[in-house]
Design an enzyme around this catalytic site. Sequence first.
Site, PDB file in Angstrom:
ATOM      1  N   SER A 139       5.701  -0.763 -21.050  1.00 35.64           N
ATOM      2  CA  SER A 139       7.078  -0.387 -20.712  1.00 35.64           C
ATOM      3  C   SER A 139       7.945  -0.573 -21.954  1.00 35.64           C
ATOM      4  CB  SER A 139       7.615  -1.289 -19.601  1.00 35.64           C
ATOM      5  OG  SER A 139       9.030  -1.161 -19.512  1.00 35.64           O
ATOM      6  N   TYR A 153       8.959  -9.087 -15.666  1.00 35.17           N
ATOM      7  CA  TYR A 153       8.418  -7.752 -15.966  1.00 35.17           C
ATOM      8  C   TYR A 153       8.260  -7.567 -17.478  1.00 35.17           C
ATOM      9  CZ  TYR A 153       7.904  -2.655 -15.823  1.00 35.17           C
ATOM     10  OH  TYR A 153       7.439  -1.371 -15.969  1.00 35.17           O
TER      11      TYR A 153
HETATM   12  P1  NDP Z   1       4.766   3.870  -8.782  1.00 32.04           P
HETATM   13  O1  NDP Z   1       5.298   2.730  -8.004  1.00 32.04           O
HETATM   14  O2  NDP Z   1       5.313   5.226  -8.589  1.00 32.04           O
HETATM   15  O3  NDP Z   1       3.165   3.927  -8.629  1.00 32.04           O
HETATM   16  C1  NDP Z   1       2.439   2.760  -8.850  1.00 32.04           C
HETATM   17  C2  NDP Z   1       0.968   3.078  -8.821  1.00 32.04           C
HETATM   18  O4  NDP Z   1       0.261   1.865  -9.131  1.00 32.04           O
HETATM   19  C3  NDP Z   1       0.500   3.531  -7.459  1.00 32.04           C
HETATM   20  O5  NDP Z   1      -0.575   4.436  -7.603  1.00 32.04           O
HETATM   21  C4  NDP Z   1       0.031   2.221  -6.832  1.00 32.04           C
HETATM   22  O6  NDP Z   1      -0.980   2.358  -5.849  1.00 32.04           O
HETATM   23  C5  NDP Z   1      -0.559   1.518  -8.035  1.00 32.04           C
HETATM   24  N1  NDP Z   1      -0.589   0.075  -7.832  1.00 32.04           N
HETATM   25  C6  NDP Z   1       0.454  -0.780  -7.673  1.00 32.04           C
HETATM   26  N2  NDP Z   1      -0.004  -2.028  -7.478  1.00 32.04           N
HETATM   27  C7  NDP Z   1      -1.350  -1.945  -7.508  1.00 32.04           C
HETATM   28  C8  NDP Z   1      -2.396  -2.884  -7.360  1.00 32.04           C
HETATM   29  N3  NDP Z   1      -2.157  -4.185  -7.118  1.00 32.04           N
HETATM   30  N4  NDP Z   1      -3.675  -2.454  -7.451  1.00 32.04           N
HETATM   31  C9  NDP Z   1      -3.948  -1.140  -7.679  1.00 32.04           C
HETATM   32  N5  NDP Z   1      -3.020  -0.205  -7.810  1.00 32.04           N
HETATM   33  C10 NDP Z   1      -1.732  -0.607  -7.732  1.00 32.04           C
HETATM   34  O7  NDP Z   1       4.947   3.420 -10.320  1.00 32.04           O
HETATM   35  P2  NDP Z   1       5.030   4.279 -11.659  1.00 32.04           P
HETATM   36  O8  NDP Z   1       4.154   5.451 -11.596  1.00 32.04           O
HETATM   37  O9  NDP Z   1       6.454   4.431 -12.001  1.00 32.04           O
HETATM   38  O10 NDP Z   1       4.426   3.192 -12.674  1.00 32.04           O
HETATM   39  C11 NDP Z   1       3.171   3.325 -13.308  1.00 32.04           C
HETATM   40  C12 NDP Z   1       3.136   2.394 -14.520  1.00 32.04           C
HETATM   41  O11 NDP Z   1       4.186   2.748 -15.406  1.00 32.04           O
HETATM   42  C13 NDP Z   1       3.361   0.924 -14.171  1.00 32.04           C
HETATM   43  O12 NDP Z   1       2.519   0.122 -14.964  1.00 32.04           O
HETATM   44  C14 NDP Z   1       4.821   0.701 -14.520  1.00 32.04           C
HETATM   45  O13 NDP Z   1       5.097  -0.634 -14.829  1.00 32.04           O
HETATM   46  C15 NDP Z   1       4.955   1.612 -15.735  1.00 32.04           C
HETATM   47  N6  NDP Z   1       6.327   1.990 -16.036  1.00 32.04           N
HETATM   48  C16 NDP Z   1       7.075   2.744 -15.177  1.00 32.04           C
HETATM   49  C17 NDP Z   1       8.388   3.079 -15.493  1.00 32.04           C
HETATM   50  C18 NDP Z   1       9.275   3.890 -14.585  1.00 32.04           C
HETATM   51  O14 NDP Z   1      10.482   3.998 -14.885  1.00 32.04           O
HETATM   52  N7  NDP Z   1       8.762   4.484 -13.516  1.00 32.04           N
HETATM   53  C19 NDP Z   1       8.989   2.647 -16.776  1.00 32.04           C
HETATM   54  C20 NDP Z   1       8.117   1.877 -17.616  1.00 32.04           C
HETATM   55  C21 NDP Z   1       6.839   1.574 -17.250  1.00 32.04           C
HETATM   56  P3  NDP Z   1      -0.600   2.471  -4.263  1.00 32.04           P
HETATM   57  O15 NDP Z   1      -0.016   3.847  -4.111  1.00 32.04           O
HETATM   58  O16 NDP Z   1      -1.883   2.305  -3.569  1.00 32.04           O
HETATM   59  O17 NDP Z   1       0.405   1.402  -4.006  1.00 32.04           O
END
Ligand code: NDP
Length: 244
Positions: A139, A153
Amino acid sequence: MGTGKTALVTGGSRGIGAATARRLARDGFDVALTYAGSKDRAHAVAEEIAQTGRRGLALQADSADPDAVRDAVDRTAAEFGGLDVLVNNAGIFPNGPLEGVTVEEIDRTLGIHVRAPFVAAQAAAGHMGAGGRIITIGSNLAEHVPMKGVVLYSASKSALIGMVRGLARDLGDRGITANLVNPGPTDTDMNPADGESADTLRGFSALGRYSLPEDIAAAVAHLAGEGGRNITGTVLTVDAGTNI
Ligand code: NDP
């Protein structure tokens, strides 16, 4: 056309992970993706991939559980006959006042954001040959913190900067690269572009806008493809010019 190459994306059921899984399939990879709770959505992404002629595989694996993470890597390599690209993407967004952060929340966040990518990289390296790529989603809050409430975070995501540098050193002589992609605000369930703080976040960026999940997927695809051949141990920030 398939590349004959294979990829695993953790947290591929929604958001950035789903966009990355789709993009890698479009680029010719067979793609496995993990999910925690969103079984139907994960299988829908895998099915979409299968319809493009590539193999798609949805695996339930909670990133809080290191054994499940290791199993997902091993199963992908077994089902696909190898592993070329690992994308550590699964993540959560703990936030709130410092005094309210619990030890359980600290352990869970570090488990998902740091231990899981570490264990997945360790397992993936065991299956990868020369040309292997380990790509981790961090991030932009790892390097610049323009707001309150994200100590945990930011701490968890900044650990990944050291991790990818160490991986790049340890795996370089085998021709395996390791890099970090640091997104800024990206329109997903985690951070909707019409959410409460969206205008403030947009205001921090030079381009005045959110990223789409596809913008982050494109950066991952570059690192996973031929263009990433000689890039290792570095951070690619995709944040519309927020951290400048
Ligand atoms: P979302 O919340 O839209 O999606 C999260 C994804 O991660 C889902 O597929 C979810 O699965 C999965 N997930 C969450 N927890 C777990 C777990 N314990 N085990 C396995 N899978 C898990 O998030 P984003 O797509 O926005 O985020 C993706 C990455 O990008 C993250 O690492 C986030 O920190 C990073 N990020 C995002 C930003 C943003 O503004 N969106 C900015 C900076 C970084 P399920 O659907 O089954 O819950």
